[in-house]
Scaffold this motif. Structure first.
Motif, PDB file in Angstrom:
ATOM      1  N   THR A  98      40.964  15.293  19.666  1.00  0.00           N
ATOM      2  CA  THR A  98      41.400  16.496  20.379  1.00  0.00           C
ATOM      3  C   THR A  98      41.482  16.258  21.887  1.00  0.00           C
ATOM      4  O   THR A  98      42.208  16.976  22.581  1.00  0.00           O
ATOM      5  CB  THR A  98      40.468  17.687  20.097  1.00  0.00           C
ATOM      6  OG1 THR A  98      39.137  17.340  20.453  1.00  0.00           O
ATOM      7  CG2 THR A  98      40.542  18.104  18.646  1.00  0.00           C
ATOM      8  N   PHE A 105      30.903  21.520  24.744  1.00  0.00           N
ATOM      9  CA  PHE A 105      29.889  22.396  24.173  1.00  0.00           C
ATOM     10  C   PHE A 105      29.985  22.514  22.657  1.00  0.00           C
ATOM     11  O   PHE A 105      28.961  22.625  21.980  1.00  0.00           O
ATOM     12  CB  PHE A 105      29.950  23.782  24.812  1.00  0.00           C
ATOM     13  CG  PHE A 105      29.513  23.783  26.248  1.00  0.00           C
ATOM     14  CD1 PHE A 105      28.297  23.249  26.624  1.00  0.00           C
ATOM     15  CD2 PHE A 105      30.331  24.307  27.237  1.00  0.00           C
ATOM     16  CE1 PHE A 105      27.890  23.238  27.939  1.00  0.00           C
ATOM     17  CE2 PHE A 105      29.934  24.306  28.559  1.00  0.00           C
ATOM     18  CZ  PHE A 105      28.715  23.768  28.908  1.00  0.00           C
ATOM     19  N   ASP A 106      31.191  22.513  22.124  1.00  0.00           N
ATOM     20  CA  ASP A 106      31.347  22.637  20.670  1.00  0.00           C
ATOM     21  C   ASP A 106      31.433  21.287  19.967  1.00  0.00           C
ATOM     22  O   ASP A 106      31.572  21.246  18.750  1.00  0.00           O
ATOM     23  CB  ASP A 106      32.595  23.456  20.340  1.00  0.00           C
ATOM     24  CG  ASP A 106      32.425  24.919  20.668  1.00  0.00           C
ATOM     25  OD1 ASP A 106      31.270  25.338  20.889  1.00  0.00           O
ATOM     26  OD2 ASP A 106      33.439  25.641  20.710  1.00  0.00           O
ATOM     27  N   LYS A 107      31.375  20.210  20.733  1.00  0.00           N
ATOM     28  CA  LYS A 107      31.424  18.841  20.202  1.00  0.00           C
ATOM     29  C   LYS A 107      32.630  18.649  19.290  1.00  0.00           C
ATOM     30  O   LYS A 107      32.513  18.316  18.120  1.00  0.00           O
ATOM     31  CB  LYS A 107      30.122  18.495  19.489  1.00  0.00           C
ATOM     32  CG  LYS A 107      28.962  18.460  20.442  1.00  0.00           C
ATOM     33  CD  LYS A 107      27.693  18.058  19.770  1.00  0.00           C
ATOM     34  CE  LYS A 107      26.617  18.013  20.822  1.00  0.00           C
ATOM     35  NZ  LYS A 107      25.301  18.252  20.336  1.00  0.00           N
ATOM     36  N   TRP A 108      33.813  18.853  19.886  1.00  0.00           N
ATOM     37  CA  TRP A 108      35.049  18.635  19.158  1.00  0.00           C
ATOM     38  C   TRP A 108      35.215  17.155  18.856  1.00  0.00           C
ATOM     39  O   TRP A 108      34.615  16.302  19.508  1.00  0.00           O
ATOM     40  CB  TRP A 108      36.237  19.112  19.964  1.00  0.00           C
ATOM     41  CG  TRP A 108      36.386  20.593  20.038  1.00  0.00           C
ATOM     42  CD1 TRP A 108      35.664  21.529  19.366  1.00  0.00           C
ATOM     43  CD2 TRP A 108      37.322  21.295  20.842  1.00  0.00           C
ATOM     44  NE1 TRP A 108      36.102  22.783  19.710  1.00  0.00           N
ATOM     45  CE2 TRP A 108      37.113  22.669  20.606  1.00  0.00           C
ATOM     46  CE3 TRP A 108      38.299  20.917  21.740  1.00  0.00           C
ATOM     47  CZ2 TRP A 108      37.868  23.651  21.229  1.00  0.00           C
ATOM     48  CZ3 TRP A 108      39.048  21.882  22.359  1.00  0.00           C
ATOM     49  CH2 TRP A 108      38.835  23.244  22.104  1.00  0.00           C
ATOM     50  N   ASN A 119      29.573  13.205  22.302  1.00  0.00           N
ATOM     51  CA  ASN A 119      30.944  13.413  21.851  1.00  0.00           C
ATOM     52  C   ASN A 119      31.399  12.298  20.919  1.00  0.00           C
ATOM     53  O   ASN A 119      32.150  12.550  19.982  1.00  0.00           O
ATOM     54  CB  ASN A 119      31.879  13.523  23.049  1.00  0.00           C
ATOM     55  CG  ASN A 119      31.618  14.768  23.850  1.00  0.00           C
ATOM     56  OD1 ASN A 119      30.999  14.704  24.897  1.00  0.00           O
ATOM     57  ND2 ASN A 119      32.045  15.904  23.354  1.00  0.00           N
ATOM     58  N   VAL A 165      39.021  24.744  30.798  1.00  0.00           N
ATOM     59  CA  VAL A 165      38.502  25.583  29.720  1.00  0.00           C
ATOM     60  C   VAL A 165      38.426  24.796  28.412  1.00  0.00           C
ATOM     61  O   VAL A 165      37.411  24.816  27.708  1.00  0.00           O
ATOM     62  CB  VAL A 165      39.371  26.856  29.565  1.00  0.00           C
ATOM     63  CG1 VAL A 165      38.983  27.633  28.324  1.00  0.00           C
ATOM     64  CG2 VAL A 165      39.254  27.726  30.805  1.00  0.00           C
ATOM     65  N   SER A 166      39.497  24.078  28.083  1.00  0.00           N
ATOM     66  CA  SER A 166      39.532  23.308  26.832  1.00  0.00           C
ATOM     67  C   SER A 166      38.474  22.220  26.798  1.00  0.00           C
ATOM     68  O   SER A 166      37.803  22.022  25.774  1.00  0.00           O
ATOM     69  CB  SER A 166      40.910  22.678  26.645  1.00  0.00           C
ATOM     70  OG  SER A 166      41.903  23.646  26.598  1.00  0.00           O
ATOM     71  N   SER A 186      35.722  22.189  28.433  1.00  0.00           N
ATOM     72  CA  SER A 186      34.397  22.812  28.319  1.00  0.00           C
ATOM     73  C   SER A 186      34.059  23.066  26.857  1.00  0.00           C
ATOM     74  O   SER A 186      32.939  22.804  26.418  1.00  0.00           O
ATOM     75  CB  SER A 186      34.364  24.127  29.090  1.00  0.00           C
ATOM     76  OG  SER A 186      34.538  23.903  30.457  1.00  0.00           O
ATOM     77  N   TYR A 187      35.034  23.554  26.101  1.00  0.00           N
ATOM     78  CA  TYR A 187      34.831  23.708  24.658  1.00  0.00           C
ATOM     79  C   TYR A 187      34.635  22.354  23.984  1.00  0.00           C
ATOM     80  O   TYR A 187      33.847  22.229  23.057  1.00  0.00           O
ATOM     81  CB  TYR A 187      36.003  24.446  24.013  1.00  0.00           C
ATOM     82  CG  TYR A 187      35.922  25.935  24.155  1.00  0.00           C
ATOM     83  CD1 TYR A 187      34.994  26.675  23.433  1.00  0.00           C
ATOM     84  CD2 TYR A 187      36.772  26.615  25.017  1.00  0.00           C
ATOM     85  CE1 TYR A 187      34.918  28.047  23.569  1.00  0.00           C
ATOM     86  CE2 TYR A 187      36.700  27.986  25.158  1.00  0.00           C
ATOM     87  CZ  TYR A 187      35.776  28.694  24.434  1.00  0.00           C
ATOM     88  OH  TYR A 187      35.694  30.051  24.569  1.00  0.00           O
ATOM     89  N   PHE A 188      35.352  21.352  24.451  1.00  0.00           N
ATOM     90  CA  PHE A 188      35.211  19.995  23.909  1.00  0.00           C
ATOM     91  C   PHE A 188      33.771  19.506  24.035  1.00  0.00           C
ATOM     92  O   PHE A 188      33.218  18.906  23.122  1.00  0.00           O
ATOM     93  CB  PHE A 188      36.174  19.052  24.652  1.00  0.00           C
ATOM     94  CG  PHE A 188      36.129  17.624  24.218  1.00  0.00           C
ATOM     95  CD1 PHE A 188      36.829  17.210  23.096  1.00  0.00           C
ATOM     96  CD2 PHE A 188      35.408  16.682  24.935  1.00  0.00           C
ATOM     97  CE1 PHE A 188      36.809  15.888  22.691  1.00  0.00           C
ATOM     98  CE2 PHE A 188      35.384  15.362  24.538  1.00  0.00           C
ATOM     99  CZ  PHE A 188      36.085  14.965  23.412  1.00  0.00           C
TER     100      PHE A 188
END
Length: 140
Positions: A109, A102-105, A32, A95-96, A98-100
């Protein structure tokens, strides 16, 4: 089963889910941190972003401690308003985040997720703790 008693296990599970994801981010924060940086970065930039993320995650864990103390002390366990608030924000945080992961935000954010999903329920929990233990008021 009444609505309030069914909120208790759901709230507990969403708090634990959020906690597990935060601990997972703590353990695997290298990916991350690299997502927050440009393709070519210096060690100073990496250390700066890493320390910012460590601070954010540490404060989140401290806020979890406050919320779990209030929950297990019974101050907010049967409070339906705090239960619904906590359930909603921890579910959305799970949920957010998890996206952080897996999607490497980008790291900024995390702060957007942090304030409504960690600070808000902990602040309400602190107010309830002050009302019950400090002012000797009966929990709602």
């Amino acid at each position: 089963m009444s609505a309030i008693t069914s909120l208790i296990p759901a709230r507990f599970l969403t708090i634990i889910a959020h906690l597990v994801i935060v601990i997972t981010i703590f353990w695997t924060r290298e990916n991350n941190v690299k997502a927050c940086l440009p393709l070519e970065f210096t060690q100073e930039q990496y250390n700066s972003e890493d320390s910012k993320l460590v601070v954010a995650l540490s404060v989140t864990l401290a806020l979890f401690a406050i919320e779990i103390v209030g929950f297990f002390s019974g101050v907010s366990m049967f409070n339906s308003s705090q239960g619904l608030l906590s359930l909603a924000v921890h579910c959305s945080a799970s949920v957010s985040l998890s996206y952080f992961v897996f999607d490497k935000w980008e790291c900024w954010t995390y702060w957007v997720i942090f304030f409504p999903c960690s600070v808000l329920p902990a602040f309400v929990e602190i107010l309830l703790l002050i009302a019950v233990f400090g002012l000797k008021k009966k929990p709602l």
